[in-house]
Design an enzyme around this catalytic site. Structure first.
Site, short mmCIF file in Angstrom:
data_model
loop_
_atom_site.label_atom_id
_atom_site.label_comp_id
_atom_site.label_asym_id
_atom_site.label_seq_id
_atom_site.Cartn_x
_atom_site.Cartn_y
_atom_site.Cartn_z
N ASP A 149 0.84 -1.22 0.00
CA ASP A 149 0.00 0.00 0.00
C ASP A 149 0.87 1.26 0.00
OD1 ASP A 149 -3.10 -0.97 0.92
OD2 ASP A 149 -1.44 -2.36 1.28
N TYR A 179 -2.19 4.52 -6.06
CA TYR A 179 -3.40 5.18 -5.58
C TYR A 179 -3.87 6.25 -6.56
CZ TYR A 179 -3.35 2.83 -1.08
OH TYR A 179 -3.40 1.87 -0.09
N HIS A 293 -3.04 -9.46 -1.76
CA HIS A 293 -3.40 -8.14 -1.22
C HIS A 293 -4.29 -8.21 0.02
CE1 HIS A 293 -3.66 -3.85 -1.15
NE2 HIS A 293 -4.98 -3.87 -1.24
N HIS A 303 -11.40 -3.73 7.03
CA HIS A 303 -11.43 -4.78 5.99
C HIS A 303 -11.63 -6.17 6.56
CE1 HIS A 303 -10.35 -1.72 3.12
NE2 HIS A 303 -9.21 -1.48 3.72
N HIS A 330 -3.42 -4.15 2.14
CA HIS A 330 -4.83 -3.76 2.24
C HIS A 330 -5.16 -3.08 3.56
CE1 HIS A 330 -8.75 -3.57 0.59
NE2 HIS A 330 -9.30 -4.55 1.28
N VAL A 331 -4.87 -3.71 4.68
CA VAL A 331 -5.08 -3.09 5.99
C VAL A 331 -3.88 -2.19 6.28
CG1 VAL A 331 -5.32 -3.49 8.46
CG2 VAL A 331 -6.45 -5.01 6.83
N HIS A 332 -4.14 -0.93 6.56
CA HIS A 332 -3.06 0.04 6.69
C HIS A 332 -2.46 0.03 8.10
CE1 HIS A 332 -5.17 2.35 3.20
NE2 HIS A 332 -4.59 1.23 2.81
#
Length: 442
Positions: A149, A179, A293, A303, A330-332
């Site tokens: 990410d 992004y 991802h 998520h 995916h998870v920040h």
């Protein structure tokens, strides 16, 4: 006021004495997302820009770049000394349209065979600057930088600088690159931002949800920009889609799965994965690494459950193949699990790591579920990057480096052993007499 102070005092003492406990749970406030970094184009229209390299089969690399003129040649000149090119390769070029945007010419040229652990100098399109890169080693040790990410913010720039501050061999990115999210010039800006790094080490990426860019009816086909710009070695690994592929490097088999391609048992991706795993000889390839991802295991509130369908479909394949570690984004935030299979601790399952904290514009996922799952060994909502250093056939070191602006701090690390030589996980190896050398190791 005095009563409020007395009530708050124990909490203040706890925060001072044990900040690391709250930090690992994501309770402390984090730095907010930072402004986007738009990297301008400052070369001529015919000069290469957005140059990056990737692995493309045994001893081969792919060089990719963009030009703003359609008359530029898809040629790479290369050699082992600056300015002295004793080899040349010709490739292909493509372009795409997205609403009112028209891309430049996107060039892809495959070069090689190249010697391992060797610096090569190259020039794209017979013009522009000279670049150089070092090929990975033929054997251990080998080091992977892992960042998910990524985006293109000031946090991104800081993370990339931290990655670059120490040597590594291959860059792995489990989805969500630019992004751009429909704004196609941001793909160009991202390519220019990462060029100083992606020209010197191979970047191996897989897609995330931000690469889809689907617009119902008008643009129903996803991943147009991603597939055109970031061509990976899917054909070289027997895949029919750029969204999933594999490659081998220095005794390690790396599989890049597609969270946003079909993955049920009847899908092309599932059948490809079965065949890909079956051809890996763990006596020669001691380590197996998977990237995807959407995480299969996740205790962050963000998520939740988004990777569950894929897990139910494919987890058994990875388990039976004794995959060593699975990285996702995916998870920040950052989170590391123990070895897991089917939601239970299992010594023959992979280590699962979520590392979606490269620097994206959306900020961090601050909230984790409580109580803490016994499967989750470390979790923290901070930007950062990871490093997987495989020392030899049996041992590897993983470290996660928290991004603290001017420096990076090792916040989590562990040594772990390859499952390829585990007696408990290969009970029939010795009895079947598959390998005398493996018997000795076991």
């Amino acid at each position: 006021m005095e009563k409020l102070y007395l009530r708050a005092f124990p909490l203040l003492v706890f925060l001072v004495l044990f900040p690391q406990l709250l930090q690992s749970q994501g309770y402390l406030s984090r730095q907010p997302p930072r402004p986007m970094v738009f990297t301008p184009h400052n070369r001529s229209d015919s000069d290469p820009q957005q140059v990056h390299i990737s692995l493309a089969g045994k001893d081969h690399f792919r060089v990719s770049w963009v030009t703003d003129t359609e008359h530029s040649k898809s040629i790479v000149e290369y050699g082992e000394a600056p300015g002295k090119y004793n080899a040349e390769a010709t490739g292909e070029h493509t372009s795409y349209k997205y609403f009112f945007y028209s891309s430049g010419e996107i060039h892809h040229v495959k070069i090689g065979p190249l010697k391992p652990s060797t610096t090569h100098f190259y020039r794209c399109g017979e013009s522009g600057p000279e670049f150089s890169f070092r090929t990975p080693p033929s054997g251990f040790p080998i080091e992977f930088a892992v960042v998910g990410d990524l985006g293109q913010t000031e946090w991104t720039a800081s993370t990339l600088a931290h990655v670059d501050s120490e040597d590594y061999d291959v860059f792995l990115l489990p989805g969500d690159l630019s992004y751009a999210d429909f704004q196609q010039p941001l793909w160009d800006s991202f390519g220019r931002l990462v060029e100083p790094y992606a020209t010197r080490r191979p970047w191996m990426v897989t897609e995330g949800n931000h690469e889809m860019e689907i617009f119902p009816i008008i643009h129903p086909q996803g991943f147009t920009a991603y597939n055109a710009r970031w061509l990976m070695p899917y054909e070289e690994s027997g895949s029919t889609s750029n969204l999933y592929y594999s490659f081998d490097v220095a005794g390690t088999h790396v599989i890049m799965l597609g969270s946003y391609a079909d993955f049920d048992a009847k899908s092309s991706q599932y059948k490809w994965l079965e065949a890909d795993l079956a051809q890996v000889d763990r006596k020669k390839t001691q380590w197996m690494v998977v990237l995807l991802h959407a995480p299969w295991y996740n205790t962050n509130t963000a998520h939740q459950g988004e990777g569950e369908s894929m897990r139910k479909s494919m987890e058994e394949l990875l388990y039976e193949a004794r995959v060593d570690v699975v990285f996702s984004g995916h998870v920040h935030a950052y989170e590391r699990f123990t070895r897991v299979y089917n939601n239970e601790e299992n010594q023959c399952g992979p280590v699962y790591v979520t590392i979606g904290d490269g620097g994206n514009r959306e900020g961090l996922a601050l909230k984790f579920k409580n109580p803490v799952s016994p499967l989750s060994l470390y979790r923290e909502a901070s930007f950062g990057h990871g490093r997987l250093r495989i020392e030899n056939e049996t041992h590897a070191h993983w470290s996660w480096h928290r991004n603290n602006d001017s420096n990076s701090v090792v916040a989590d690390q562990l040594w772990f052993e390859s499952l390829s030589t585990s007696k408990a996980c290969w009970p029939d190896v010795v009895d079947q007499g598959l390998s005398s050398s493996l018997k000795e190791e076991l």
